[in-house]
Design a protein around this motif. Structure first.
Motif, PDB file in Angstrom:
ATOM      1  N   ARG A 146       0.826  -1.203   0.000  1.00  0.00           N
ATOM      2  CA  ARG A 146       0.000   0.000   0.000  1.00  0.00           C
ATOM      3  C   ARG A 146       0.865   1.261   0.000  1.00  0.00           C
ATOM      4  O   ARG A 146       0.542   2.251  -0.671  1.00  0.00           O
ATOM      5  N   LEU A 180      -8.037  -4.246  -1.854  1.00  0.00           N
ATOM      6  CA  LEU A 180      -7.786  -2.984  -1.166  1.00  0.00           C
ATOM      7  C   LEU A 180      -8.524  -1.861  -1.877  1.00  0.00           C
ATOM      8  O   LEU A 180      -8.454  -1.728  -3.102  1.00  0.00           O
ATOM      9  N   VAL A 210      -8.745  -2.418   3.798  1.00  0.00           N
ATOM     10  CA  VAL A 210      -8.866  -3.826   3.422  1.00  0.00           C
ATOM     11  C   VAL A 210     -10.355  -4.150   3.360  1.00  0.00           C
ATOM     12  O   VAL A 210     -11.036  -4.193   4.384  1.00  0.00           O
TER      13      VAL A 210
END
Length: 313
Positions: A137, A159, A164
């Motif tokens: 991320r 995502l 999440v």
């Protein structure tokens, strides 16, 4: 009296299915050294502390201002010591449970990434490999991501920004081992790309609605009819299994292909096969995240460095 501890020297620990790995970080996040030992131990608690000490005792000297970060260690801790799991959906901001370290033997404070749970029937759980989500991320500019964690199970995580959203698990590796018993690297040694692609094609063919069990009835008939060599069976079955896994993924993530970027985490050989299969299934952007585990551990370490816990003096 409250006091804020100075920024520690960080050591990352990751318990995978077969090895305990350690990473020693520089202040800027560069990995100065990495080591691993066979894993798992046969006894929790003291054995884990001994394994960590044996793996990196020289990194722990002197012991002042050292912080340990752990992922995948929960099941090897004494009962009641592991933090509660993170419940999906959740945000990849620094989990609050990281801010309370555990003490294990004479080791420095150990900050643990909780396991990731998803309620439902059946329920789902991601153990240590979930730490890769934090590194991915932080390094990807894409808002929407589909991440494949190719470990003991194959877990596909969606995502949405830093959130999440959900994940799905597939027991493909377990079934592959059941169908092709032998050394773990045997498939790599006897790999046949054409047979693998053939397996993918059969999985996607006109009879795919009959399901995986129907597909698994075909390999020996293909050998008997001369369409496959006996040495190609393992690669063909692997293609069948991955093909049916991706058919299942298409059903639960119908809006992912073709545009959602896919990032794979796992052994190079597995990632190469899945990248090939995903592209045949219409995914346009597929890549492998290298060193995702150690980068994820560093993201959590840097978060703790920027927002250090407050301890009672």
């Amino acid at each position: 009296m409250d006091s804020v501890l100075p920024a520690p020297r960080w050591i990352g620990l990751y318990a995978g299915p077969r090895h305990l790995s350690a990473f020693r970080y520089a202040p800027d996040g560069e990995v100065l050294d990495r080591r691993s030992v066979p894993w798992p131990p046969t006894q929790a608690g003291a054995e884990l502390a001994g394994a960590i000490t044996g793996l990196c005792s020289d990194w722990l000297d002197p012991p002042t201002h050292i912080g340990l970060l752990g992922a995948g260690l929960d099941r090897w801790l004494p009962r009641g010591m592991a933090p509660p799991p993170l419940e999906v959906p959740f945000d990849l901001a620094l989990p609050a449970t990281w801010r309370t370290p555990v003490r294990l033997g004479g080791l420095p404070p150990l900050y643990l990434l909780p396991e990731i749970d998803q309620q439902g029937i059946p329920p789902g759980r991601i153990s240590g490999q979930g730490v890769a989500l934090f590194g991915i991320r932080a390094s990807s500019s894409a808002t929407d991501l589909l991440i494949g964690l190719l470990g003991e199970q194959h877990q596909w995580v969606r995502l949405d920004g830093s959130r999440v959203r959900r994940f799905f698990s597939f027991a493909t590796p377990s079934l592959q081992r059941l169908l092709s018993p032998g050394p773990a690297d045997q498939d790599d040694q006897d790999w046949h790309t054409g047979a693998f692609d053939f397996g993918l094609a059969v999985a996607r063919g006109e009879d795919r609605q009959a399901g995986l069990l129907a597909s698994l009835a075909t390999p020996q008939a293909l050998v008997d009819s001369g369409h496959l060599q006996a040495t190609e069976l393992g690669s063909f079955r692997h293609g069948l299994l991955i093909g049916h896994e991706l058919l299942g993924l298409d059903r639960v993530e119908p809006d992912a292909a073709p545009g959602c970027p896919v990032i794979l985490v796992g052994a190079e050989s597995s990632c190469l096969r899945y990248a090939r299969a995903l592209q045949l299934f219409g995914y346009e952007h597929v890549e492998r995240a290298r060193h995702a585990i150690e980068r994820g551990l560093w993201q959590l370490a840097s978060g703790l460095t920027q927002h250090p816990p407050v301890h009672e003096a």
